[in-house]
Motif scaffolding. Structure first.
Motif, PDB file in Angstrom:
ATOM      1  N   ARG A  69      11.035   2.462  -6.288  1.00 23.62           N
ATOM      2  CA  ARG A  69      11.542   3.279  -5.167  1.00 23.62           C
ATOM      3  C   ARG A  69      10.751   4.571  -5.039  1.00 23.62           C
ATOM      4  O   ARG A  69      10.439   5.031  -3.929  1.00 23.62           O
ATOM      5  CB  ARG A  69      13.025   3.571  -5.366  1.00 23.62           C
ATOM      6  CG  ARG A  69      13.937   2.369  -5.135  1.00 23.62           C
ATOM      7  CD  ARG A  69      15.382   2.819  -5.018  1.00 23.62           C
ATOM      8  NE  ARG A  69      15.844   3.432  -6.261  1.00 23.62           N
ATOM      9  CZ  ARG A  69      16.438   2.771  -7.247  1.00 23.62           C
ATOM     10  NH1 ARG A  69      16.634   1.452  -7.142  1.00 23.62           N
ATOM     11  NH2 ARG A  69      16.849   3.397  -8.334  1.00 23.62           N
ATOM     12  N   GLU A  70      10.409   5.196  -6.151  1.00 23.31           N
ATOM     13  CA  GLU A  70       9.643   6.440  -6.104  1.00 23.31           C
ATOM     14  C   GLU A  70       8.251   6.213  -5.517  1.00 23.31           C
ATOM     15  O   GLU A  70       7.746   7.007  -4.720  1.00 23.31           O
ATOM     16  CB  GLU A  70       9.518   7.027  -7.518  1.00 23.31           C
ATOM     17  CG  GLU A  70       8.773   8.345  -7.597  1.00 23.31           C
ATOM     18  CD  GLU A  70       9.516   9.475  -6.917  1.00 23.31           C
ATOM     19  OE1 GLU A  70       8.890  10.523  -6.659  1.00 23.31           O
ATOM     20  OE2 GLU A  70      10.726   9.317  -6.634  1.00 23.31           O
ATOM     21  N   ALA A  71       7.649   5.063  -5.893  1.00 18.21           N
ATOM     22  CA  ALA A  71       6.331   4.742  -5.331  1.00 18.21           C
ATOM     23  C   ALA A  71       6.422   4.503  -3.833  1.00 18.21           C
ATOM     24  O   ALA A  71       5.571   4.957  -3.061  1.00 18.21           O
ATOM     25  CB  ALA A  71       5.756   3.509  -6.041  1.00 18.21           C
ATOM     26  N   SER A  72       7.479   3.815  -3.393  1.00 25.54           N
ATOM     27  CA  SER A  72       7.661   3.590  -1.949  1.00 25.54           C
ATOM     28  C   SER A  72       7.869   4.908  -1.216  1.00 25.54           C
ATOM     29  O   SER A  72       7.323   5.118  -0.121  1.00 25.54           O
ATOM     30  CB  SER A  72       8.857   2.660  -1.712  1.00 25.54           C
ATOM     31  OG  SER A  72       8.653   1.402  -2.333  1.00 25.54           O
ATOM     32  N   MET A  75       4.561   6.682  -0.940  1.00 22.91           N
ATOM     33  CA  MET A  75       3.717   6.045   0.064  1.00 22.91           C
ATOM     34  C   MET A  75       4.157   6.428   1.475  1.00 22.91           C
ATOM     35  O   MET A  75       3.341   6.682   2.355  1.00 22.91           O
ATOM     36  CB  MET A  75       3.756   4.522  -0.115  1.00 22.91           C
ATOM     37  CG  MET A  75       3.076   4.031  -1.379  1.00 22.91           C
ATOM     38  SD  MET A  75       1.277   4.320  -1.360  1.00 22.91           S
ATOM     39  CE  MET A  75       0.796   3.196  -0.053  1.00 22.91           C
ATOM     40  N   GLN A  76       5.470   6.476   1.705  1.00 18.94           N
ATOM     41  CA  GLN A  76       5.978   6.871   3.024  1.00 18.94           C
ATOM     42  C   GLN A  76       5.641   8.326   3.328  1.00 18.94           C
ATOM     43  O   GLN A  76       5.251   8.672   4.463  1.00 18.94           O
ATOM     44  CB  GLN A  76       7.503   6.669   3.069  1.00 18.94           C
ATOM     45  CG  GLN A  76       8.118   6.930   4.433  1.00 18.94           C
ATOM     46  CD  GLN A  76       7.593   5.988   5.488  1.00 18.94           C
ATOM     47  OE1 GLN A  76       7.406   4.813   5.226  1.00 18.94           O
ATOM     48  NE2 GLN A  76       7.336   6.508   6.679  1.00 18.94           N
ATOM     49  N   THR A  81       2.464  12.288   6.229  1.00 18.74           N
ATOM     50  CA  THR A  81       1.521  13.410   6.192  1.00 18.74           C
ATOM     51  C   THR A  81       0.261  13.089   6.985  1.00 18.74           C
ATOM     52  O   THR A  81      -0.269  13.940   7.713  1.00 18.74           O
ATOM     53  CB  THR A  81       1.152  13.728   4.734  1.00 18.74           C
ATOM     54  OG1 THR A  81       2.338  14.012   3.995  1.00 18.74           O
ATOM     55  CG2 THR A  81       0.221  14.923   4.666  1.00 18.74           C
ATOM     56  N   ARG A  82      -0.211  11.855   6.869  1.00 19.70           N
ATOM     57  CA  ARG A  82      -1.395  11.459   7.643  1.00 19.70           C
ATOM     58  C   ARG A  82      -1.110  11.530   9.139  1.00 19.70           C
ATOM     59  O   ARG A  82      -1.943  12.001   9.923  1.00 19.70           O
ATOM     60  CB  ARG A  82      -1.823  10.056   7.249  1.00 19.70           C
ATOM     61  CG  ARG A  82      -2.473   9.977   5.872  1.00 19.70           C
ATOM     62  CD  ARG A  82      -2.822   8.542   5.520  1.00 19.70           C
ATOM     63  NE  ARG A  82      -3.510   8.465   4.223  1.00 19.70           N
ATOM     64  CZ  ARG A  82      -3.833   7.331   3.628  1.00 19.70           C
ATOM     65  NH1 ARG A  82      -3.527   6.166   4.203  1.00 19.70           N
ATOM     66  NH2 ARG A  82      -4.464   7.347   2.458  1.00 19.70           N
ATOM     67  N   GLN A  83       0.068  11.060   9.555  1.00 18.11           N
ATOM     68  CA  GLN A  83       0.428  11.129  10.973  1.00 18.11           C
ATOM     69  C   GLN A  83       0.504  12.574  11.446  1.00 18.11           C
ATOM     70  O   GLN A  83       0.055  12.903  12.551  1.00 18.11           O
ATOM     71  CB  GLN A  83       1.758  10.424  11.206  1.00 18.11           C
ATOM     72  CG  GLN A  83       1.698   8.911  11.029  1.00 18.11           C
ATOM     73  CD  GLN A  83       3.037   8.241  11.273  1.00 18.11           C
ATOM     74  OE1 GLN A  83       4.047   8.919  11.482  1.00 18.11           O
ATOM     75  NE2 GLN A  83       3.050   6.922  11.242  1.00 18.11           N
ATOM     76  N   LYS A  84       1.064  13.442  10.619  1.00 17.83           N
ATOM     77  CA  LYS A  84       1.140  14.852  10.991  1.00 17.83           C
ATOM     78  C   LYS A  84      -0.248  15.470  11.112  1.00 17.83           C
ATOM     79  O   LYS A  84      -0.508  16.277  12.014  1.00 17.83           O
ATOM     80  CB  LYS A  84       1.968  15.624   9.958  1.00 17.83           C
ATOM     81  CG  LYS A  84       3.449  15.273   9.985  1.00 17.83           C
ATOM     82  CD  LYS A  84       4.212  16.057   8.920  1.00 17.83           C
ATOM     83  CE  LYS A  84       5.689  15.691   8.930  1.00 17.83           C
ATOM     84  NZ  LYS A  84       6.441  16.432   7.879  1.00 17.83           N
ATOM     85  N   LEU A  85      -1.157  15.096  10.196  1.00 16.85           N
ATOM     86  CA  LEU A  85      -2.523  15.619  10.269  1.00 16.85           C
ATOM     87  C   LEU A  85      -3.227  15.149  11.533  1.00 16.85           C
ATOM     88  O   LEU A  85      -3.932  15.928  12.202  1.00 16.85           O
ATOM     89  CB  LEU A  85      -3.313  15.186   9.034  1.00 16.85           C
ATOM     90  CG  LEU A  85      -2.954  15.880   7.718  1.00 16.85           C
ATOM     91  CD1 LEU A  85      -3.735  15.279   6.565  1.00 16.85           C
ATOM     92  CD2 LEU A  85      -3.228  17.373   7.813  1.00 16.85           C
ATOM     93  N   VAL A  86      -3.027  13.875  11.896  1.00 19.52           N
ATOM     94  CA  VAL A  86      -3.635  13.356  13.126  1.00 19.52           C
ATOM     95  C   VAL A  86      -3.079  14.091  14.346  1.00 19.52           C
ATOM     96  O   VAL A  86      -3.819  14.485  15.252  1.00 19.52           O
ATOM     97  CB  VAL A  86      -3.401  11.835  13.232  1.00 19.52           C
ATOM     98  CG1 VAL A  86      -3.838  11.315  14.599  1.00 19.52           C
ATOM     99  CG2 VAL A  86      -4.156  11.106  12.139  1.00 19.52           C
TER     100      VAL A  86
END
Length: 240
Positions: A69-72, A75-76, A81-86
């Protein structure tokens, strides 16, 4: 092996003879490899047993599930964060483009404002003209660089109030250009262009020169229709 001889009285005696049996080297090597294989097998069995027991252990299962669960979650968060950077990059590009557009619009408005002030001054001067004004005058003459090699030439001609008839004339421009340090004068247009002035008129022409040719000076010449004598002339020195 023969032991040391010992003397006992008048008799000789020998030590006890010890006989050891030697095995071939390949047998010893085989035994060693077999032992190592057995130990490795035992290690593998112990590992699988520990893994199996770990799976049966509720605490181990919960730990694995928690780690999953922590890994998921991580990852989310990374995807968010990538979407926010874009989105931030797109917003920054939009703001820069908007700023550049506003800057160009501001420059254009400043240029238009200068032109409007010039026109207002012209109309004010037109209202103050008297009957003693000359029959024809070049009120305004300027040259604007629109783009490399592209120029706009504009002039305002004013006719005095004492003149009853419209002035019919012809105009030409003498363009002084420079290429590779060498100057040349070009007469344009050919033949001269006819025009008519009734009180006042605005003349505006555009010309294109090769990019490697610099425009240095423009002379406007006004002729009466059918005459070769210059009536009016005005020189404009191009800066830059």
């Amino acid at each position: 092996m023969i032991g040391r001889w010992k003397r006992r009285g008048n008799h000789l005696a020998t030590a006890k003879l010890a006989v050891r049996q030697h095995r071939p080297w390949y047998i010893l090597m085989g035994v060693t490899l077999l032992s190592a294989a057995v130990l490795a097998g035992i290690g593998v069995l112990l590992f699988h047993y520990g893994e199996y027991e770990g799976r049966r252990d509720p605490n181990a299962i919960l730990a694995v599930q928690g780690a999953s669960r922590e890994a998921s979650r991580l990852m989310q968060e990374l995807a968010d964060t990538r979407q926010k950077l874009v989105a931030a990059d797109q917003q920054l590009r939009l703001e820069l483009a908007t700023r550049e557009t506003l800057s160009r619009q501001l420059q254009q408005l400043q240029a238009d404002n200068g032109g409007l002030r010039e026109r207002v001054g012209f109309y004010e001067s037109l209202l103050t003209k008297t009957d003693r004004a000359p029959a024809l005058a070049i009120e305004v003459f300027r040259v604007e660089s629109l783009s490399p090699g592209h120029y706009r030439l504009s002039a305002i001609l004013l006719q005095g109030q004492s003149s009853q008839e419209a002035f019919k004339g012809e105009l030409e421009f003498r363009l002084t250009t420079e290429r590779n340090g060498k100057r040349e004068t070009v007469v344009w247009p050919q033949p001269r262009e006819p025009f008519t002035v009734s009180r006042f008129t605005r003349l505006e022409r555009e010309t294109n020169l090769p990019v490697d040719v610099a425009l240095k000076q423009v002379e406007l010449r006004i002729y009466a229709a059918g005459e070769n004598r210059t009536r009016l002339t005005r020189v404009y020195d191009v800066k830059g």
